[in-house]
Motif scaffolding. Structure first.
Motif, short mmCIF file in Angstrom:
data_model
loop_
_atom_site.label_atom_id
_atom_site.label_comp_id
_atom_site.label_asym_id
_atom_site.label_seq_id
_atom_site.Cartn_x
_atom_site.Cartn_y
_atom_site.Cartn_z
N GLY A 46 -18.72 -15.71 -34.64
CA GLY A 46 -18.08 -16.07 -33.63
C GLY A 46 -16.53 -14.45 -33.60
O GLY A 46 -17.89 -13.57 -33.61
N GLY A 47 -16.12 -14.53 -32.88
CA GLY A 47 -14.45 -13.69 -32.44
C GLY A 47 -14.54 -12.84 -31.37
O GLY A 47 -15.94 -13.84 -30.42
N THR A 48 -14.76 -12.30 -30.76
CA THR A 48 -14.49 -11.26 -29.44
C THR A 48 -15.48 -9.93 -29.62
O THR A 48 -15.79 -9.03 -30.36
N GLU A 49 -16.98 -9.88 -28.84
CA GLU A 49 -17.77 -8.70 -28.91
C GLU A 49 -16.00 -7.86 -28.14
O GLU A 49 -16.14 -7.79 -26.72
N THR A 50 -16.56 -6.29 -28.51
CA THR A 50 -16.02 -5.60 -27.98
C THR A 50 -16.84 -4.36 -28.56
O THR A 50 -17.50 -4.24 -29.35
N SER A 51 -16.87 -3.28 -27.35
CA SER A 51 -17.33 -1.75 -27.39
C SER A 51 -16.99 -0.91 -28.30
O SER A 51 -15.27 -0.84 -28.48
N SER A 52 -17.20 -0.10 -28.98
CA SER A 52 -16.63 0.80 -29.54
C SER A 52 -15.76 2.26 -28.55
O SER A 52 -14.49 2.50 -29.13
N SER A 53 -16.07 2.10 -27.53
CA SER A 53 -15.32 3.20 -26.09
C SER A 53 -13.96 1.90 -26.02
O SER A 53 -12.61 2.76 -25.66
N GLU A 54 -14.11 1.19 -26.00
CA GLU A 54 -12.88 -0.02 -26.03
C GLU A 54 -11.81 -0.14 -26.79
O GLU A 54 -10.89 -0.04 -26.13
N LEU A 55 -13.01 0.01 -28.16
CA LEU A 55 -11.53 -0.15 -29.27
C LEU A 55 -11.19 0.93 -29.74
O LEU A 55 -9.52 0.94 -29.87
N ILE A 56 -11.14 2.27 -29.35
CA ILE A 56 -10.99 3.37 -29.30
C ILE A 56 -9.99 3.44 -28.40
O ILE A 56 -8.93 4.17 -29.18
N GLU A 89 -19.68 3.95 -36.32
CA GLU A 89 -19.21 4.63 -35.08
C GLU A 89 -17.62 4.67 -35.14
O GLU A 89 -17.70 5.64 -34.29
N MET A 90 -16.62 4.07 -35.37
CA MET A 90 -15.57 3.05 -34.85
C MET A 90 -15.05 4.66 -36.12
O MET A 90 -13.70 5.33 -35.51
N LEU A 91 -15.45 4.88 -37.08
CA LEU A 91 -14.99 5.55 -38.45
C LEU A 91 -14.97 7.45 -37.69
O LEU A 91 -14.26 8.00 -38.00
N LYS A 92 -16.45 7.49 -36.88
CA LYS A 92 -17.39 8.49 -36.07
C LYS A 92 -15.83 8.94 -35.84
O LYS A 92 -15.05 10.54 -35.45
N LEU A 93 -15.48 7.79 -34.30
CA LEU A 93 -14.53 8.38 -33.04
C LEU A 93 -12.83 7.49 -33.70
O LEU A 93 -12.47 9.23 -33.24
N CYS A 94 -12.42 7.63 -34.25
CA CYS A 94 -11.59 7.93 -35.51
C CYS A 94 -10.90 8.99 -36.50
O CYS A 94 -10.00 10.11 -36.07
N LYS A 95 -12.50 9.78 -36.83
CA LYS A 95 -11.84 11.03 -37.18
C LYS A 95 -11.77 11.85 -36.59
O LYS A 95 -11.45 12.82 -36.19
N GLU A 96 -12.50 11.99 -34.83
CA GLU A 96 -12.96 12.93 -33.60
C GLU A 96 -11.63 13.15 -33.31
O GLU A 96 -11.53 14.11 -32.97
#
Length: 240
Positions: A46-56, A89-96
């Motif tokens: 279910g849900g919506t597919e999202t890329s890590s770049s879109e979310l960050i 991937e999202m955690l890394k992008l946030c910490k960066e």
């Protein structure tokens, strides 16, 4: 970039970690907790597919709020550890980008916990029950994966907030709360806070709409004052 499945996003959360936070609810959960109020998060397809770049890109729009309030981003669910590549991937992008990170989890994931915890500032650890039989009765699964994650968590430097839902007739006795305190003292490191959450039946309507039987149909909402008394008790036993 990695793609993931998102159930929903809450942009200004105030109860899922310190400060003002964006809460990202990831899709998918293998537990079937009797008190779950989001059965629409269970199915991983279910849900919506999202890329890590879109979310960050969405998350950094709120960075000024995070910085002013000592807030950040919390990845919840569902169970975020069921999407380990996307979560990491999202955690890394946030910490960066200097964003405080938290995971709201019951510890039932797919591994790679040590690497994930390197980029996690805080774990909101959902302790469903203690003892394997009680755990199975409440969640439909054994507690082996939870204990596996707990081992990795204890080997990390990540701070921990314990969360436990208090359900009338199931987890609301003083004896149970004292046993829970003993379990935490013996088995969980780096605990900063313990939150007892009073059970509510607000999710029952979702079950009805999805034609799913609601397990706690005859259980009343937990009295908030009694829950607060139990919270004072467990915090005193855990020196918090």
């Amino acid at each position: 970039m990695v793609n993931g499945k998102i159930h929903s996003i809450e942009s200004m959360g105030l109860v899922d970690g310190p400060g003002i936070r964006t809460v990202v609810f990831l899709q998918g959960c293998c537990l079937r907790c009797s008190f779950c109020h989001n059965p629409d998060t269970w199915c991983i397809s279910g849900g919506t597919e999202t890329s890590s770049s879109e979310l960050i890109d969405k998350l950094i729009r709120f960075k000024s709020y995070y910085d002013k309030s000592n807030g950040g981003v919390t990845f919840s669910g569902g169970e975020p550890l069921l999407q380990p590549k996307f979560l990491l991937e999202m955690l890394k992008l946030c910490k960066e980008r200097g964003i405080h990170t938290a995971i709201d989890t019951a510890g039932h994931g797919l591994g790679n916990y040590e690497e994930i915890l390197k980029y996690t500032d805080l774990v909101l650890l959902d302790v469903k029950h203690i003892g394997e039989n009680n755990y199975i009765n409440l969640t439909g699964q054994n507690n082996h994966k939870f204990l596996e994650f707990l081992k990795a968590l204890n080997n990390s430097n990540t701070k921990v907030w314990i969360r436990h839902v208090v359900v009338p007739g199931i987890t609301d006795s003083k004896e149970h709360i004292l046993e829970l305190a003993e379990f935490i003292n013996k088995n969980v490191k780096n605990v900063e806070k313990i939150e007892l959450l009073p059970y509510h039946s607000l999710g029952a309507e979702k079950y009805h709409k999805l034609s799913i039987e609601y397990p706690l149909e005859l259980v009343d909402d937990m009295d908030k004052d009694v829950c607060n008394e139990l919270q004072d008790l467990i915090r005193s036993k855990c020196s918090l």
